[in-house]
Scaffold this motif. Structure first.
Motif, PDB file in Angstrom:
ATOM      1  N   GLU A  18       1.028  -1.368  -0.373  1.00  0.00           N
ATOM      2  CA  GLU A  18       0.517   0.009   0.098  1.00  0.00           C
ATOM      3  C   GLU A  18       0.687   0.894   0.463  1.00  0.00           C
ATOM      4  OE1 GLU A  18      -1.585   1.052   4.765  1.00  0.00           O
ATOM      5  OE2 GLU A  18      -1.840  -1.025   4.072  1.00  0.00           O
ATOM      6  N   ILE A  19      -0.059   2.651  -0.190  1.00  0.00           N
ATOM      7  CA  ILE A  19       0.818   3.710  -0.083  1.00  0.00           C
ATOM      8  C   ILE A  19       1.119   4.166   1.277  1.00  0.00           C
ATOM      9  CG2 ILE A  19       1.690   6.257  -1.044  1.00  0.00           C
ATOM     10  CD1 ILE A  19       1.559   4.234  -3.422  1.00  0.00           C
ATOM     11  N   THR A  66       6.263   2.961   0.583  1.00  0.00           N
ATOM     12  CA  THR A  66       5.344   2.115   0.224  1.00  0.00           C
ATOM     13  C   THR A  66       5.006   1.410   1.269  1.00  0.00           C
ATOM     14  OG1 THR A  66       6.910   0.869  -1.706  1.00  0.00           O
ATOM     15  CG2 THR A  66       4.651   2.155  -2.193  1.00  0.00           C
ATOM     16  N   LEU A  79       3.691   0.750  -9.257  1.00  0.00           N
ATOM     17  CA  LEU A  79       3.896   1.272  -8.776  1.00  0.00           C
ATOM     18  C   LEU A  79       3.521   2.441  -9.776  1.00  0.00           C
ATOM     19  CD1 LEU A  79       3.572   3.468  -6.372  1.00  0.00           C
ATOM     20  CD2 LEU A  79       5.959   3.641  -6.788  1.00  0.00           C
ATOM     21  N   ARG A 114       8.691  -0.859   4.383  1.00  0.00           N
ATOM     22  CA  ARG A 114       8.931   0.443   4.131  1.00  0.00           C
ATOM     23  C   ARG A 114       9.699   0.546   3.136  1.00  0.00           C
ATOM     24  NH1 ARG A 114       4.604   3.515   6.310  1.00  0.00           N
ATOM     25  NH2 ARG A 114       4.159   2.867   8.711  1.00  0.00           N
ATOM     26  N   VAL A 137      -0.633   1.084  -6.264  1.00  0.00           N
ATOM     27  CA  VAL A 137       0.292  -0.203  -5.848  1.00  0.00           C
ATOM     28  C   VAL A 137      -0.332  -1.274  -5.425  1.00  0.00           C
ATOM     29  CG1 VAL A 137       0.578   0.272  -3.513  1.00  0.00           C
ATOM     30  CG2 VAL A 137       3.038  -0.855  -5.104  1.00  0.00           C
TER      31      VAL A 137
END
Length: 159
Positions: A18-19, A66, A79, A114, A137
């Motif tokens: 995920e963002i 991310t 992405l 991350r 993403v």
């Protein structure tokens, strides 16, 4: 704490990746896995120009991170990042990037990782008004948006 400038949507209850972060800045870069941001978090870009002249293009930075779950590490995730006008009618610029996060030695099994990214571009915004940065993403797609405005300020030639 939720930020009113960010909107996040996803197609599943617990998407991964995920963002995790999306913002605009005057300058951003990544060094040694760390995201360095100068003049970040703005939501209004003011273009100063002479009467009858077109505004110059603007250098802007998009800072993002991310978040990838342990089970999805060591895989490439697509992405997509773009800037569009507020009507989603046209994309001014777009990036397609493969993001892969590994499992560093010593990482606690099951923990998320991350990955920071900085995108810098010079953009000639076609008009004043609302725009937004969109980042997506993963499959299913996790999306986050960051709205901002472009305003013009006419300056006199004597300034």
């Amino acid at each position: 704490v939720s930020d009113p400038h960010h909107q996040s949507t996803c197609e599943a209850a617990a998407p991964m990746p995920e963002i995790a972060l999306l913002t605009l800045a005057n300058h951003a870069e990544v060094q040694n896995g760390l995201l360095y941001v100068n003049g970040g978090g703005w939501d209004t870009l003011t273009r100063s120009h002479l009467p009858g002249k077109e505004p110059d293009a603007n250098l802007i930075s998009i800072a993002l991170a991310t978040l990838v779950h342990w089970d999805e590490a060591n895989e490439t995730h697509q992405l997509a990042v773009w800037i569009e006008d507020e009507d989603a009618g046209s994309r001014l610029i777009e990036w397609q990037i493969g993001v892969e996060v590994g499992r560093p030695a010593g990482r606690v099994p099951g923990s998320d990782s991350r990955s920071a990214l900085a995108l810098n571009a010079t953009i000639a915004f076609p008009h004043e008004g609302g725009y937004r940065v969109v980042a997506e993403v993963g499959e299913p797609r996790h999306q986050m948006t960051y709205p901002f405005r472009v305003v013009d300020r006419i300056i006199s030639s004597s300034q």
